[in-house]
Design a protein around this motif. Structure first.
Motif, PDB file in Angstrom:
ATOM      1  N   ASP A   1       0.857  -1.191   0.000  1.00 30.36           N
ATOM      2  CA  ASP A   1       0.000   0.000   0.000  1.00 30.36           C
ATOM      3  C   ASP A   1       0.892   1.239   0.000  1.00 30.36           C
ATOM      4  OD1 ASP A   1      -1.812   2.009   0.409  1.00 30.36           O
ATOM      5  OD2 ASP A   1      -2.894   1.003   2.033  1.00 30.36           O
ATOM      6  N   SER A   2       1.176   1.758  -1.172  1.00 35.81           N
ATOM      7  CA  SER A   2       2.128   2.869  -1.291  1.00 35.81           C
ATOM      8  C   SER A   2       1.637   4.134  -0.589  1.00 35.81           C
ATOM      9  CB  SER A   2       2.392   3.177  -2.767  1.00 35.81           C
ATOM     10  OG  SER A   2       1.177   3.496  -3.430  1.00 35.81           O
ATOM     11  N   LEU A   3       0.317   4.292  -0.496  1.00 35.65           N
ATOM     12  CA  LEU A   3      -0.221   5.498   0.121  1.00 35.65           C
ATOM     13  C   LEU A   3       0.096   5.559   1.617  1.00 35.65           C
ATOM     14  CD1 LEU A   3      -1.929   8.036  -0.411  1.00 35.65           C
ATOM     15  CD2 LEU A   3      -3.972   6.684   0.155  1.00 35.65           C
ATOM     16  N   TYR A   4       0.108   4.393   2.283  1.00 34.04           N
ATOM     17  CA  TYR A   4       0.355   4.340   3.726  1.00 34.04           C
ATOM     18  C   TYR A   4       1.623   3.544   4.056  1.00 34.04           C
ATOM     19  CZ  TYR A   4      -4.444   6.006   4.027  1.00 34.04           C
ATOM     20  OH  TYR A   4      -5.592   6.750   3.894  1.00 34.04           O
ATOM     21  N   PHE A   5       2.564   3.536   3.106  1.00 35.95           N
ATOM     22  CA  PHE A   5       3.753   2.707   3.275  1.00 35.95           C
ATOM     23  C   PHE A   5       4.513   3.058   4.555  1.00 35.95           C
ATOM     24  CE2 PHE A   5       8.291   2.034   2.788  1.00 35.95           C
ATOM     25  CZ  PHE A   5       8.332   0.690   2.437  1.00 35.95           C
ATOM     26  N   ASP A   6       4.796   4.331   4.767  1.00 36.17           N
ATOM     27  CA  ASP A   6       5.582   4.731   5.939  1.00 36.17           C
ATOM     28  C   ASP A   6       4.853   4.394   7.240  1.00 36.17           C
ATOM     29  OD1 ASP A   6       7.609   5.694   4.339  1.00 36.17           O
ATOM     30  OD2 ASP A   6       6.838   7.752   4.306  1.00 36.17           O
ATOM     31  N   LYS A   7       3.551   4.630   7.256  1.00 40.94           N
ATOM     32  CA  LYS A   7       2.768   4.323   8.451  1.00 40.94           C
ATOM     33  C   LYS A   7       2.813   2.820   8.749  1.00 40.94           C
ATOM     34  CE  LYS A   7      -1.986   4.177  10.141  1.00 40.94           C
ATOM     35  NZ  LYS A   7      -3.413   4.446   9.801  1.00 40.94           N
ATOM     36  N   ASN A   8       2.655   2.000   7.719  1.00 38.50           N
ATOM     37  CA  ASN A   8       2.640   0.551   7.917  1.00 38.50           C
ATOM     38  C   ASN A   8       4.005   0.020   8.338  1.00 38.50           C
ATOM     39  OD1 ASN A   8      -0.094   0.245   7.327  1.00 38.50           O
ATOM     40  ND2 ASN A   8       0.297   0.107   5.111  1.00 38.50           N
ATOM     41  N   LEU A   9       5.067   0.610   7.771  1.00 41.65           N
ATOM     42  CA  LEU A   9       6.405   0.176   8.167  1.00 41.65           C
ATOM     43  C   LEU A   9       6.650   0.488   9.639  1.00 41.65           C
ATOM     44  CD1 LEU A   9       9.127  -1.019   7.402  1.00 41.65           C
ATOM     45  CD2 LEU A   9       9.875   1.281   6.720  1.00 41.65           C
ATOM     46  N   LYS A  10       6.207   1.638  10.084  1.00 37.50           N
ATOM     47  CA  LYS A  10       6.353   2.000  11.498  1.00 37.50           C
ATOM     48  C   LYS A  10       5.538   1.062  12.391  1.00 37.50           C
ATOM     49  CE  LYS A  10       5.856   5.854  14.747  1.00 37.50           C
ATOM     50  NZ  LYS A  10       5.435   7.272  14.919  1.00 37.50           N
ATOM     51  N   LEU A  11       4.318   0.747  11.933  1.00 37.96           N
ATOM     52  CA  LEU A  11       3.480  -0.203  12.679  1.00 37.96           C
ATOM     53  C   LEU A  11       4.215  -1.530  12.865  1.00 37.96           C
ATOM     54  CD1 LEU A  11      -0.197  -0.063  11.309  1.00 37.96           C
ATOM     55  CD2 LEU A  11       0.588   0.486  13.619  1.00 37.96           C
ATOM     56  N   TYR A  12       4.770  -2.035  11.773  1.00 38.59           N
ATOM     57  CA  TYR A  12       5.465  -3.319  11.827  1.00 38.59           C
ATOM     58  C   TYR A  12       6.646  -3.273  12.774  1.00 38.59           C
ATOM     59  CZ  TYR A  12       9.054  -6.691  10.718  1.00 38.59           C
ATOM     60  OH  TYR A  12      10.049  -7.622  10.834  1.00 38.59           O
ATOM     61  N   LYS A  13       7.515  -2.293  12.615  1.00 37.69           N
ATOM     62  CA  LYS A  13       8.735  -2.256  13.422  1.00 37.69           C
ATOM     63  C   LYS A  13       8.417  -2.107  14.912  1.00 37.69           C
ATOM     64  CE  LYS A  13      11.068   0.969  11.126  1.00 37.69           C
ATOM     65  NZ  LYS A  13      12.214   1.809  10.694  1.00 37.69           N
TER      66      LYS A  13
END
Length: 883
Positions: free
Chosen positions: A575-587
């Motif tokens: 999901d390129s629109l929320y990529f940064d948010k999702n990466l932060k969620l994962y980490k």
């Protein structure tokens, strides 16, 4: 202490009146037989008056029994008047809490009525409804639903609409116990529509119970008070009224108004004692609720006094376990007693309270073993497991507290036992029951009949989901499925009577003890992590060859939210629109989950980990957890994945791990059977095209001497059925569907026939398979997901393959990427069979899968290094090399 709500299950009875002559017979023409039968009629009518009008069920039974004694002397065995007495005796016994006896009488009545009346007769419908009522009171909701659906099929067009309304009430009560509040409300509203102004107070109370489940406590209280007002005017001593008073108290309890709650519970107790005496489930419920009131007011000793009285009020508390009519009530009381004893220890430091709590839990454990024969179907076993789970948690917490004080390692044995029994009951128990049919010399005709009934039931469940997809009417198919379940249950009960050895074997649950697990599954270099996720605490038992460690982690860290964040963070990669948010969620979630679930026992972990998750922990790919801070460069290949430190595989329970590892090794070359129905576009089904699946199967096949490759139209369900029972390795590269709200609506697709739905392999179909496979690979989406069942975990497609006797399963957590999955699978097999030969054993399955994941992380300039591409697949079961 969680509050216990004695939410009334209103199960309305259908009584049938005797036809009594209105004229007075001439004494000179009446024979002795007729005289006795007239006496029996008079006794029956007197009993019926006590039953219906005075609500004095004990006195009614005295008259019913006398009438039955006469009728059995003078009437044929299969006479309608004898069936009628069986029916009414069953109703009275159910109201007194003797549910097992009630069920037996209703079954006798039904057998007679099915013989003397034509199919579809309303009287048969009444018997089916009353059996549903009895099972509902016995808190076996699935059987209540099944019998009620059968009754509804008959009574749907009955001119006596109130009879249909009573069946709706039965169904509402069952769904209340299943905690399906919206379904319960739907049937309540259907019943009210039929009954209109005649809707009884107990039905209104049931509506309040549904609002309790929906956490709408004010609305619930309003309904309970309305029901009480009606009964107080019309019938203040109605035996339903104590339950309604109790429900009012429970609503106040949930609203935090504890003084009001206690007063209403005292009123309920006073009326229950007046109506039922000192020993009755209703009295036990009221004492238990008062114990909760005292506990919430921090009066632990007062709570214990009430809870001890609750236990003593159950029928024959010191006698045979089977005389306790309501297992979930027994569980609730004993769980509350255990929790109060633990709190008493925390306040006083008196360790005798902990030992008493552990003894109670061990007694509950024996009780579970004793009542397992009453829970024969899959739904019933899951329900029993759900009831037992919280009770094991209390005993486990007591073990933890006492072990901290004493360091007595015998307590770790007990802790292991509670954790293992909380998981082994339903899946392993079902497998044992199934195996008992094969191992105890039953006639082949009976075994075949059992297999045919199971197959018919699976076929009917498939028809149900096809009908759902077509938006067709489900009434007939629901009734058919219910009838098959009941027929299957009757067959198993008869086999149990005729073949005692089978009956003994099917309920044996040879759970492996801690010593056996250490010796067989934790050699040097291996640690088994056994998790227990409770309501208030998470327990981790780390087991090694020579020692064990127990850790408790308070459940205060939003575990479910972190699991959701982990999965959303990983699967949100695309999901390129929320990529940064999702990466932060994962980490963030990957590090927090590691700190909560692994770090507490990290000093004792070895390189090989066997993980036995619990509850929603089964949704976590532990390999993707982060053991330290991830770098900020965006280079996923450098992240400190748990995969780097450990070779990880999973199991459903320690006992089932051992069982899966005991399967006999095959002789001769490995047989591989790979199915890829969607390897090229099919006219009309282009949206299901999986471009890489065919290549995946063909490349894997080169690793085997005798591969079977089935592509496109050849990858049919019929072909699968012919191949699966003899294949050593089964590989399905296809689409899969799961439903978090249903444990039947899950399937794997095969090459479509005219109707795509008819070409699916459903969960019920898999349960009917009997495999010899060393390895089943489900190269499809979400095959490790499904409906969550408390105490049982995730009811997934992979779990069904374990039931079908697969030795090990590779399955997925999320919607996987087609080319990355194909690359991972090919690498997995090439690692598993080095050099693509079968001349020598390769690495273990877990090591082969781990190496394949590293290959994806390191390959192709890191395009597949993100955990979305490789972490979704895990190994469950036996970890031995393929050869």
């Amino acid at each position: 202490m969680p509050t216990h709500h004695s939410l009334l299950i209103c199960l309305m009875a259908v009584l049938t009146a005797n036809q009594v002559a209105t004229g007075q017979p001439n004494p000179a023409t009446v024979s002795p037989k007729e005289t006795q039968l007239l006496k029996a009629d008079s006794l029956f009518q007197t009993g019926r008056n006590y039953h219906l009008n005075k609500k004095n069920y004990r006195e009614a039974l005295v008259y019913y029994d006398s009438a039955l004694h006469i009728r059995e002397q003078y009437l044929p065995e299969e006479h309608r008047d004898i069936a009628q007495l069986y029916n009414n005796i069953g109703l009275a016994k159910a109201m007194l809490g003797y549910t097992r006896e009630a069920i037996a009488f209703h079954q006798k009545a039904l057998r007679i009525r099915q013989k003397i009346y034509p199919p579809g007769n309303d009287t048969i419908g009444h018997s089916l409804a009353n059996l549903g009522q009895a099972y509902g009171i016995a808190h076996e909701p699935q059987k209540c639903i099944d019998y009620s659906m059968q009754a509804l099929a008959i009574l749907e067009n009955s001119p006596a609409v109130m009879n249909k309304g009573s069946v709706y009430v039965n169904l509402a009560g069952a769904y209340l116990y299943e905690e399906e509040w919206e379904k319960a409300l739907d049937y309540i509203h259907k019943a009210k529509a039929i009954m209109q102004v005649m809707a009884p107070a107990e039905l209104i109370s049931n509506e309040g119970a549904a609002y309790i489940g929906l956490k709408q406590y004010r609305e619930a209280l309003e309904h309970f008070q309305n029901a009480n007002t009606r009964l107080a005017k019309l019938a203040p001593n109605n035996p339903i009224r104590p339950s309604i008073l109790s429900n009012i108290g429970s609503a106040y309890q949930l609203l935090g108004q504890l003084v009001e709650a206690e007063q209403w519970h005292l009123d309920a107790l006073a009326l229950s004692r007046k109506l039922f005496g000192e020993q009755h489930p209703e009295v036990a419920r009221d004492f238990q609720n008062l114990g909760t009131d005292r506990y919430l007011q921090d009066d632990v000793e007062g709570a214990l006094r009430y809870l001890d009285s609750a236990r003593a009020a159950l029928p024959d508390p010191n006698g045979p376990f089977q005389l306790i009519s309501s297992p979930d009530q027994y569980f609730t009381i004993e769980g509350s007693r255990t929790e109060a004893l633990i709190k008493a220890y925390l306040l006083t430091g008196d360790t005798t309270r902990l030992r008493q709590a552990i003894r109670i839990t061990l007694t509950v454990d024996r009780f579970i073993d004793n009542i397992r024969p009453n829970y024969t179907g899959r739904h019933a076993r899951e329900y029993l497991q759900k009831l037992a789970k919280t009770r094991y948690e209390r005993g486990l917490y007591a073990c933890w507290l006492l072990w901290q004080r004493s360091k007595d390692n015998n307590l770790l044995e007990t802790a292991y036992w509670f954790i293992e029994k909380s998981k082994a009951l339903a899946l392993y128990g079902a497998m044992q029951a199934d195996q008992a049919l094969k191992d105890n010399g039953l006639p082949e005709t009976l075994v075949n009949r059992e297999e045919n009934l199971r197959a018919d039931l699976a076929s009917t469940e498939k028809q149900y989901w096809i009908a759902v997809a077509q938006k067709a009417d489900l009434t007939e198919i629901n009734a058919k499925a219910a009838g098959l379940r009941l027929e299957y249950d009757k067959l198993i009960q008869q086999i149990a009577i005729d073949f005692p050895e089978y009956n003994r074997a099917r309920f044996e649950l040879p759970v492996r003890n801690l010593l056996e697990i250490r010796q067989k599954h934790t050699p040097p270099g291996t640690t088994l992590l056994h998790y227990f996720a409770g309501d208030t605490s998470l327990f981790i038992l780390a087991i090694q060859a020579d020692k064990a460690y127990l850790r408790e982690v308070p459940n205060t860290f939003s575990l479910n939210r972190q699991i959701d964040d982990l999965i959303d963070g990983i699967t949100g990669y695309a999901d390129s629109l929320y990529f940064d948010k999702n990466l932060k969620l994962y980490k963030t979630a990957a590090r927090l989950l590691y700190d909560s679930l692994v770090a507490p026992v990290a000093p004792w972990l070895d390189s090989v980990l066997i993980i036995i998750p619990d509850g929603r922990l089964a949704l976590i790919p532990f390999e993707a957890l982060l053991t330290g801070e991830a770098n900020r460069s965006g280079n996923y290949a450098d992240y400190p994945y748990m995969l780097r430190k450990h070779r990880i595989y999973y199991a459903y329970s320690a006992t089932l791990l051992d069982e899966m590892g005991h399967k006999s090794e095959h002789n001769g070359p490995l047989t591989f059977s790979g199915f890829a129905p969607w390897d090229r576009k099919m006219l009309g089904y282009e949206h299901l095209y999986l471009r890489h699946s065919g290549k995946e199967i063909q490349q894997i096949a080169t690793c085997f001497q005798a591969p079977g490759v089935f592509l496109a139209e050849q990858a049919s369900l019929d072909q699968f059925y012919s191949i699966a029972p003899v294949a050593n390795v089964l590989h399905l590269s296809s689409h899969a569907w799961t439903d978090e709200h249903s444990n039947e609506h899950a399937f794997i697709t095969f090459s479509p026939k005219a109707d795509v739905a008819a070409s699916n392999l459903y969960l019920g179909d898999i349960y009917n398979l009997r495999l010899v496979a060393d390895l089943v690979v489900l190269s499809a989406c979400q095959t490790n997901l499904g409906k969550f069942s408390r105490g049982e975990g995730i009811l997934s497609l992979s779990r069904a393959f374990a039931y079908a006797r697969a030795k090990s399963i590779v399955s997925s957590f999320w919607k996987v990427n087609d080319p990355a999955t194909a690359a991972l699978m090919v690498a997995f097999y090439q690692n598993l069979l080095p050099g693509c030969t079968e001349s020598a054993p390769g690495p273990t399955k877990a090591e082969a899968l781990r190496l394949a994941k590293f290959q994806l992380i390191a390959g192709d300039n890191g395009q597949w290094a993100h955990p979305y591409f490789w972490a979704g697949f895990i190994l469950i079961g036996d970890n031995a090399p393929l050869r």
